[in-house]
Write an enzyme that holds these catalytic residues in place. Sequence first.
Site, PDB file in Angstrom:
ATOM      1  N   LYS A   5       0.839  -1.203   0.000  1.00 22.80           N
ATOM      2  CA  LYS A   5       0.000   0.000   0.000  1.00 22.80           C
ATOM      3  C   LYS A   5       0.869   1.246   0.000  1.00 22.80           C
ATOM      4  O   LYS A   5       1.851   1.343   0.737  1.00 22.80           O
ATOM      5  CB  LYS A   5      -0.896   0.013   1.243  1.00 22.80           C
ATOM      6  CG  LYS A   5      -1.739   1.275   1.366  1.00 22.80           C
ATOM      7  CD  LYS A   5      -2.673   1.224   2.547  1.00 22.80           C
ATOM      8  CE  LYS A   5      -1.962   1.635   3.801  1.00 22.80           C
ATOM      9  NZ  LYS A   5      -2.869   1.977   4.915  1.00 22.80           N
ATOM     10  N   ALA A  48      -9.324   6.738 -16.234  1.00 24.38           N
ATOM     11  CA  ALA A  48      -9.246   6.939 -14.785  1.00 24.38           C
ATOM     12  C   ALA A  48      -8.918   8.383 -14.423  1.00 24.38           C
ATOM     13  O   ALA A  48      -9.203   8.821 -13.308  1.00 24.38           O
ATOM     14  CB  ALA A  48      -8.217   5.995 -14.183  1.00 24.38           C
ATOM     15  N   THR A 100      -6.792  -0.093 -11.932  1.00 27.26           N
ATOM     16  CA  THR A 100      -6.023   0.065 -13.158  1.00 27.26           C
ATOM     17  C   THR A 100      -4.764  -0.760 -12.980  1.00 27.26           C
ATOM     18  O   THR A 100      -4.745  -1.688 -12.165  1.00 27.26           O
ATOM     19  CB  THR A 100      -5.742   1.556 -13.470  1.00 27.26           C
ATOM     20  OG1 THR A 100      -5.139   1.668 -14.759  1.00 27.26           O
ATOM     21  CG2 THR A 100      -4.903   2.226 -12.427  1.00 27.26           C
ATOM     22  N   TYR A 101      -3.703  -0.430 -13.717  1.00 30.19           N
ATOM     23  CA  TYR A 101      -2.444  -1.133 -13.509  1.00 30.19           C
ATOM     24  C   TYR A 101      -1.327  -0.103 -13.359  1.00 30.19           C
ATOM     25  O   TYR A 101      -1.434   1.026 -13.816  1.00 30.19           O
ATOM     26  CB  TYR A 101      -2.139  -2.112 -14.648  1.00 30.19           C
ATOM     27  CG  TYR A 101      -2.063  -1.488 -16.020  1.00 30.19           C
ATOM     28  CD1 TYR A 101      -0.839  -1.077 -16.552  1.00 30.19           C
ATOM     29  CD2 TYR A 101      -3.210  -1.307 -16.784  1.00 30.19           C
ATOM     30  CE1 TYR A 101      -0.771  -0.496 -17.816  1.00 30.19           C
ATOM     31  CE2 TYR A 101      -3.145  -0.734 -18.045  1.00 30.19           C
ATOM     32  CZ  TYR A 101      -1.918  -0.332 -18.551  1.00 30.19           C
ATOM     33  OH  TYR A 101      -1.857   0.239 -19.794  1.00 30.19           O
ATOM     34  N   SER A 160      -3.680   3.437 -17.277  1.00 35.82           N
ATOM     35  CA  SER A 160      -2.772   3.071 -16.204  1.00 35.82           C
ATOM     36  C   SER A 160      -2.506   4.202 -15.221  1.00 35.82           C
ATOM     37  O   SER A 160      -3.040   5.295 -15.331  1.00 35.82           O
ATOM     38  CB  SER A 160      -1.446   2.550 -16.752  1.00 35.82           C
ATOM     39  OG  SER A 160      -0.723   3.607 -17.338  1.00 35.82           O
ATOM     40  N   GLY A 193      -5.516   8.058 -18.793  1.00 31.92           N
ATOM     41  CA  GLY A 193      -6.636   7.475 -19.525  1.00 31.92           C
ATOM     42  C   GLY A 193      -7.966   7.792 -18.858  1.00 31.92           C
ATOM     43  O   GLY A 193      -8.121   8.827 -18.216  1.00 31.92           O
TER      44      GLY A 193
END
Length: 123
Positions: free
Chosen positions: A10, A76, A58-59, A26, A74
């Site tokens: 985290k 997000a 997302t990644y 991403s 993007g």
Amino acid sequence: MILLNMLKGKLHRVRVTDVELEYEGSCAIDTDLLNSAGIYPYEQVHIYNVHNGDRFSTYAIPAAAGSGVISVNGAAARRVALGDILIIAAYAQIPEDQITAFQPRLVYVDQRNQITRCSHDLS
């Protein structure tokens, strides 16, 4: 075998430094932060926006080490604003018999997204 979804790493209260709507997707994250939290490039991350309550996934992609970059990209990008405070979390499936030995990697930062401490302690 029973697998439990556990918090693996985290990034606590990082600040959005960039918002790139016209990007394929991403979240770009300072490589030092990724490494400290045990989050790998292209790994799925869950993002919790402290300012507006939005939660999305997302990644992660790597940004320059030491840069403090947290760039939400993007689609997000519509879920955050510059300066928003985020919690970024990654999860892993851990066998139930290994739970007592398992410890997540927790990373805390200052206002410039520079690491102030790392911990395994959830208290």
